[in-house]
Design a protein around this motif. Structure first.
Motif, mmCIF file in Angstrom:
data_model
loop_
_atom_site.group_PDB
_atom_site.id
_atom_site.type_symbol
_atom_site.label_atom_id
_atom_site.label_comp_id
_atom_site.label_asym_id
_atom_site.label_seq_id
_atom_site.Cartn_x
_atom_site.Cartn_y
_atom_site.Cartn_z
ATOM 1 N N ASP A 111 0.978 -1.223 0.033
ATOM 2 C CA ASP A 111 -0.034 0.058 0.075
ATOM 3 C C ASP A 111 1.038 1.039 -0.103
ATOM 4 O O ASP A 111 1.312 1.839 0.932
ATOM 5 N N ILE A 112 0.984 1.991 -1.294
ATOM 6 C CA ILE A 112 2.084 2.871 -1.324
ATOM 7 C C ILE A 112 1.393 4.166 -1.088
ATOM 8 O O ILE A 112 0.150 4.507 -1.543
ATOM 9 N N GLY A 113 1.888 5.103 -0.133
ATOM 10 C CA GLY A 113 1.528 6.154 0.151
ATOM 11 C C GLY A 113 0.263 5.952 1.423
ATOM 12 O O GLY A 113 -0.803 6.368 1.343
ATOM 13 N N CYS A 114 0.453 5.129 2.341
ATOM 14 C CA CYS A 114 -0.284 4.496 3.414
ATOM 15 C C CYS A 114 -0.713 5.573 4.300
ATOM 16 O O CYS A 114 -1.763 5.181 4.864
ATOM 17 N N GLY A 115 0.074 6.646 4.641
ATOM 18 C CA GLY A 115 -0.403 7.509 5.559
ATOM 19 C C GLY A 115 -0.329 6.983 7.030
ATOM 20 O O GLY A 115 0.443 6.260 7.304
ATOM 21 N N ASN A 116 -1.584 7.134 7.624
ATOM 22 C CA ASN A 116 -1.553 6.461 8.899
ATOM 23 C C ASN A 116 -2.244 5.073 9.078
ATOM 24 O O ASN A 116 -2.495 4.449 10.263
ATOM 25 N N GLY A 142 2.323 -1.479 4.465
ATOM 26 C CA GLY A 142 1.881 -0.245 4.145
ATOM 27 C C GLY A 142 3.431 0.773 4.165
ATOM 28 O O GLY A 142 4.107 0.389 4.751
ATOM 29 N N LEU A 143 3.467 1.450 3.187
ATOM 30 C CA LEU A 143 4.616 2.150 2.759
ATOM 31 C C LEU A 143 4.524 3.716 2.622
ATOM 32 O O LEU A 143 3.264 4.041 1.891
ATOM 33 N N ASP A 144 5.080 4.637 3.362
ATOM 34 C CA ASP A 144 4.912 6.238 3.203
ATOM 35 C C ASP A 144 6.205 6.743 3.217
ATOM 36 O O ASP A 144 6.891 6.475 3.997
ATOM 37 N N VAL A 145 6.421 7.905 2.545
ATOM 38 C CA VAL A 145 7.456 8.799 2.514
ATOM 39 C C VAL A 145 7.897 9.237 3.896
ATOM 40 O O VAL A 145 9.016 9.727 4.284
ATOM 41 N N ALA A 204 4.087 9.724 9.830
ATOM 42 C CA ALA A 204 2.933 8.829 9.149
ATOM 43 C C ALA A 204 3.045 7.327 9.882
ATOM 44 O O ALA A 204 2.076 6.743 10.195
ATOM 45 N N VAL A 205 4.302 6.757 9.212
ATOM 46 C CA VAL A 205 4.631 5.561 9.598
ATOM 47 C C VAL A 205 4.427 5.203 11.084
ATOM 48 O O VAL A 205 4.036 4.083 11.697
ATOM 49 N N GLU A 206 5.020 6.072 11.865
ATOM 50 C CA GLU A 206 4.976 5.777 13.297
ATOM 51 C C GLU A 206 3.477 5.765 13.788
ATOM 52 O O GLU A 206 3.175 5.079 14.583
#
Length: 236
Positions: free
Chosen positions: A52-57, A73-76, A80-82
């Motif tokens: 899930d690219i751009g997963c946010g929260n 889930g992947l996010d820049v 957001a990842v935390e």
């Protein structure tokens, strides 16, 4: 992403209240990803991991985890990842930081996972025009030979709607917060989603139009719903 855009997303997520729905795209999964699953599930081989690219929260990612055996889930944004990791995360779901424009990091992830399926909602549209093709090429790398992507993006018409609404004093406060960090929606110029994916060596299997619902409101109090298009694609 470009360093400036990646930093902007990090600041946004760091500053954003933790209230559910604070981000305009952070609606209940039943009104978002759950409506998309029937569009791509027939194409996604279940023995492949789903990214899930751009997963946010991670709200939508967790729903994907109820449908597929392994979801990442992947996010820049590390913030957001935390946030995504802070809640309940089942054993078949994990969250990591990834910049889709970091070719070395994408290559490492591809080497680790092998072929993968990708769910990507409203990521490419906000990239600068000069970065879009590189992002699409890295997306193709993640798919490998067997993977498929479901990519949903805002249309240029959505950009026009947002520009008009942003010019009004009242309305779309959540989108205006995003814009305040220098993040611009629906930047397509003469390159639309379909042409971009094909230029990256992907073969389109299915395309269509959908409505992207948001948690934001227009000045008259009506919901902000945005026109979007989706594509299911694989390596040509």
């Amino acid at each position: 992403m470009t360093s400036g855009l990646a930093e902007a997303w990090e600041r946004y997520w760091h500053d954003l209240p933790t209230t559910p729905g604070a981000a305009p795209w952070d609606g209940d999964a039943t009104a978002h990803v759950a409506e998309h699953v029937p569009l791509f599930e027939p194409y996604f081989e279940r023995d492949l991991p789903l990214l899930d690219i751009g997963c946010g929260n991670g709200r939508q990612t967790l729903f994907l985890g109820t449908c597929f055996p392994r979801v990442i889930g992947l996010d820049v944004s590390e913030s957001a990842v935390e946030r995504a990791r802070a809640g309940y995360v089942p054993d078949n779901v994990e969250f990591r930081r990834l910049d889709l424009l970091d070719t070395a990091a994408v290559a490492d992830l591809s080497a680790e996972l092998g072929d993968a399926n990708v769910y990507m909602r409203a990521v490419l549209h906000q990239l600068p025009p000069e970065s879009k093709l590189a992002a699409a090429a890295n997306l193709a790398r993640l798919l490998g030979e067997r993977g498929h992507v479901f990519a949903l993006e805002l249309t240029p018409e959505a950009g026009d709607l947002l520009d008009s609404a942003a010019g009004e004093e009242e309305g779309i406060p959540k989108v205006k917060r995003v814009m305040g960090y220098g993040i611009v929606a629906a930047q397509w110029s003469d390159l639309n989603e379909r042409r971009l994916l094909e230029a990256a060596g992907l073969r389109l299997l299915e395309t269509g139009r959908v409505t992207l619902r948001t948690t934001d409101r227009l000045a008259d109090g009506s919901p902000l719903d945005l026109p979007a298009e989706y594509a299911v694609a694989t390596r040509a």
